[in-house]
Design a protein around this motif. Sequence first.
Motif, short mmCIF file in Angstrom:
data_model
loop_
_atom_site.label_atom_id
_atom_site.label_comp_id
_atom_site.label_asym_id
_atom_site.label_seq_id
_atom_site.Cartn_x
_atom_site.Cartn_y
_atom_site.Cartn_z
N GLY A 1 0.77 -1.24 0.00
CA GLY A 1 0.00 0.00 0.00
C GLY A 1 0.79 1.28 0.00
N ALA A 2 2.11 1.24 0.15
CA ALA A 2 2.91 2.47 0.11
C ALA A 2 2.86 3.05 -1.30
CB ALA A 2 4.35 2.17 0.52
N ASP A 3 2.51 4.32 -1.43
CA ASP A 3 2.43 4.93 -2.75
C ASP A 3 3.49 6.00 -2.99
OD1 ASP A 3 1.52 7.02 -1.21
OD2 ASP A 3 -0.50 7.07 -2.07
N THR A 4 4.31 6.25 -1.97
CA THR A 4 5.37 7.26 -2.09
C THR A 4 6.61 6.74 -1.37
OG1 THR A 4 3.70 9.01 -2.02
CG2 THR A 4 5.98 9.67 -1.72
N ILE A 5 7.75 6.80 -2.04
CA ILE A 5 9.00 6.40 -1.42
C ILE A 5 9.95 7.58 -1.37
CG2 ILE A 5 8.79 3.96 -2.05
CD1 ILE A 5 10.78 4.49 -4.30
N GLY A 6 10.85 7.54 -0.40
CA GLY A 6 11.83 8.61 -0.23
C GLY A 6 13.23 8.04 -0.24
N GLU A 7 14.10 8.71 -0.97
CA GLU A 7 15.50 8.34 -1.02
C GLU A 7 16.36 9.54 -0.63
OE1 GLU A 7 17.45 5.67 -1.66
OE2 GLU A 7 15.84 4.21 -1.95
N ASN A 8 17.49 9.25 0.02
CA ASN A 8 18.38 10.31 0.47
C ASN A 8 19.47 10.65 -0.53
OD1 ASN A 8 17.18 9.08 2.99
ND2 ASN A 8 18.30 10.78 3.91
N ARG A 9 19.86 9.66 -1.32
CA ARG A 9 21.00 9.85 -2.22
C ARG A 9 20.60 9.55 -3.66
NH1 ARG A 9 23.64 7.08 2.18
NH2 ARG A 9 23.42 5.14 1.01
N VAL A 10 20.99 10.44 -4.55
CA VAL A 10 20.63 10.31 -5.96
C VAL A 10 21.22 9.04 -6.56
CG1 VAL A 10 20.84 11.34 -8.25
CG2 VAL A 10 20.33 12.78 -6.27
N GLN A 11 22.47 8.76 -6.25
CA GLN A 11 23.13 7.60 -6.86
C GLN A 11 22.43 6.30 -6.47
OE1 GLN A 11 27.38 7.49 -6.45
NE2 GLN A 11 27.57 5.40 -7.21
N GLU A 12 22.11 6.14 -5.20
CA GLU A 12 21.41 4.93 -4.76
C GLU A 12 20.04 4.83 -5.41
OE1 GLU A 12 19.59 2.85 -0.70
OE2 GLU A 12 21.07 4.47 -0.51
N ALA A 13 19.32 5.95 -5.47
CA ALA A 13 18.00 5.95 -6.09
C ALA A 13 18.09 5.59 -7.57
CB ALA A 13 17.35 7.32 -5.92
N TRP A 14 19.10 6.12 -8.24
CA TRP A 14 19.27 5.85 -9.68
C TRP A 14 19.48 4.36 -9.93
CZ3 TRP A 14 18.24 8.68 -13.78
CH2 TRP A 14 18.77 8.33 -15.02
N GLU A 15 20.21 3.71 -9.05
CA GLU A 15 20.46 2.27 -9.20
C GLU A 15 19.18 1.46 -9.02
OE1 GLU A 15 23.49 1.62 -6.32
OE2 GLU A 15 25.09 2.54 -7.53
N LYS A 16 18.28 1.95 -8.18
CA LYS A 16 17.02 1.24 -7.91
C LYS A 16 15.93 1.59 -8.93
CE LYS A 16 17.71 1.30 -2.87
NZ LYS A 16 17.24 1.92 -1.61
N TYR A 17 16.03 2.75 -9.49
CA TYR A 17 14.95 3.32 -10.29
C TYR A 17 14.55 2.41 -11.45
CZ TYR A 17 12.40 6.95 -12.91
OH TYR A 17 11.45 7.67 -13.59
N GLY A 18 15.54 1.89 -12.15
CA GLY A 18 15.25 1.06 -13.30
C GLY A 18 14.84 -0.37 -12.96
N GLN A 19 15.05 -0.77 -11.70
CA GLN A 19 14.77 -2.14 -11.28
C GLN A 19 13.41 -2.31 -10.62
OE1 GLN A 19 18.02 -3.89 -8.93
NE2 GLN A 19 19.29 -2.13 -9.50
N LEU A 20 12.84 -1.23 -10.14
CA LEU A 20 11.71 -1.34 -9.22
C LEU A 20 10.46 -1.95 -9.85
CD1 LEU A 20 10.72 -0.77 -6.34
CD2 LEU A 20 10.06 1.52 -7.09
N ASP A 21 10.14 -1.54 -11.06
CA ASP A 21 9.00 -2.10 -11.78
C ASP A 21 7.69 -1.92 -10.99
OD1 ASP A 21 7.69 -3.42 -13.88
OD2 ASP A 21 7.86 -5.37 -12.88
N ARG A 22 7.52 -0.75 -10.42
CA ARG A 22 6.29 -0.42 -9.71
C ARG A 22 5.97 1.05 -9.96
NH1 ARG A 22 6.81 -5.16 -9.03
NH2 ARG A 22 6.27 -6.44 -7.19
N GLN A 23 4.68 1.38 -10.03
CA GLN A 23 4.26 2.77 -10.13
C GLN A 23 4.20 3.38 -8.74
OE1 GLN A 23 3.66 4.71 -12.92
NE2 GLN A 23 4.59 2.95 -13.98
N VAL A 24 5.02 4.38 -8.51
CA VAL A 24 5.12 4.98 -7.18
C VAL A 24 5.70 6.38 -7.33
CG1 VAL A 24 7.44 4.07 -6.73
CG2 VAL A 24 5.93 4.54 -4.81
#
Length: 229
Positions: free
Chosen positions: A49-72
């Motif tokens: 049910g989480a519809d919003t996620i927060g990341e602290n670091r751009v590099q870490e988020a970038w690595e996850k961004y293409g893998q997540l496969d979820r609308q959020v």
Amino acid sequence: MIKENLLSVEQCIIEAAKKRQATMSKKIKLIAVTKNHTVAEMREAIDAGADTIGENRVQEAWEKYGQLDRQVAWHLIGHLQTNKVKHAVKMFDFIESVDSIKLAETIDKEAAKLNKIQNILIQVNLVKELSKTGIYIEDLNALLQDVDNLSSLKLQGLMFIAPNLDNLEQVRPMFKKMYTLFEKVKHLHFHNADIRYLSMGMTHDYKIAVEEGANIVRVGTAIFGPRQY
């Protein structure tokens, strides 16, 4: 366990909002903070049910961004260096940590290249903690007006990180002061801004933050457990 934790946090938010009549009818946005947590954990939270996620670091988020496969929705809640702005604007729906006109102008420039209106919050360093970024109150008005003139930005409110104190009641006056400031900013004249969000409160203090008027809270540990470094 993540699902149960998420439901527990959501219930705590509801109970905290009941203590503050003014916010009972308003939607309080819960940001699931995924710093140092895996894509699998992120998917579990989103599926729960989480519809919003927060990341602290751009590099870490970038690595996850293409893998997540979820609308959020993605929020950047950590300090943003100007050399990371290009990637940040491509990923994040909100950048909560704008604290200088130089950074705002850089975000505006990169957003314009993408024909994007970038939602932002301005981070306020209320108590002038040297270990934290954020604009000081006495410099806030000038930054608000400068940001309002940048056509590829949409300023939507303020963000605050309280000191991590053992006695949580010591942070309550800070949250009260931030809410007063937020209400003052809402009534300023803007051309382009839409002041609606006050982001404050993390795992250890989000209940008090909601009681004092926050309508965005940023919770990680209470949902995912301790971070794995």
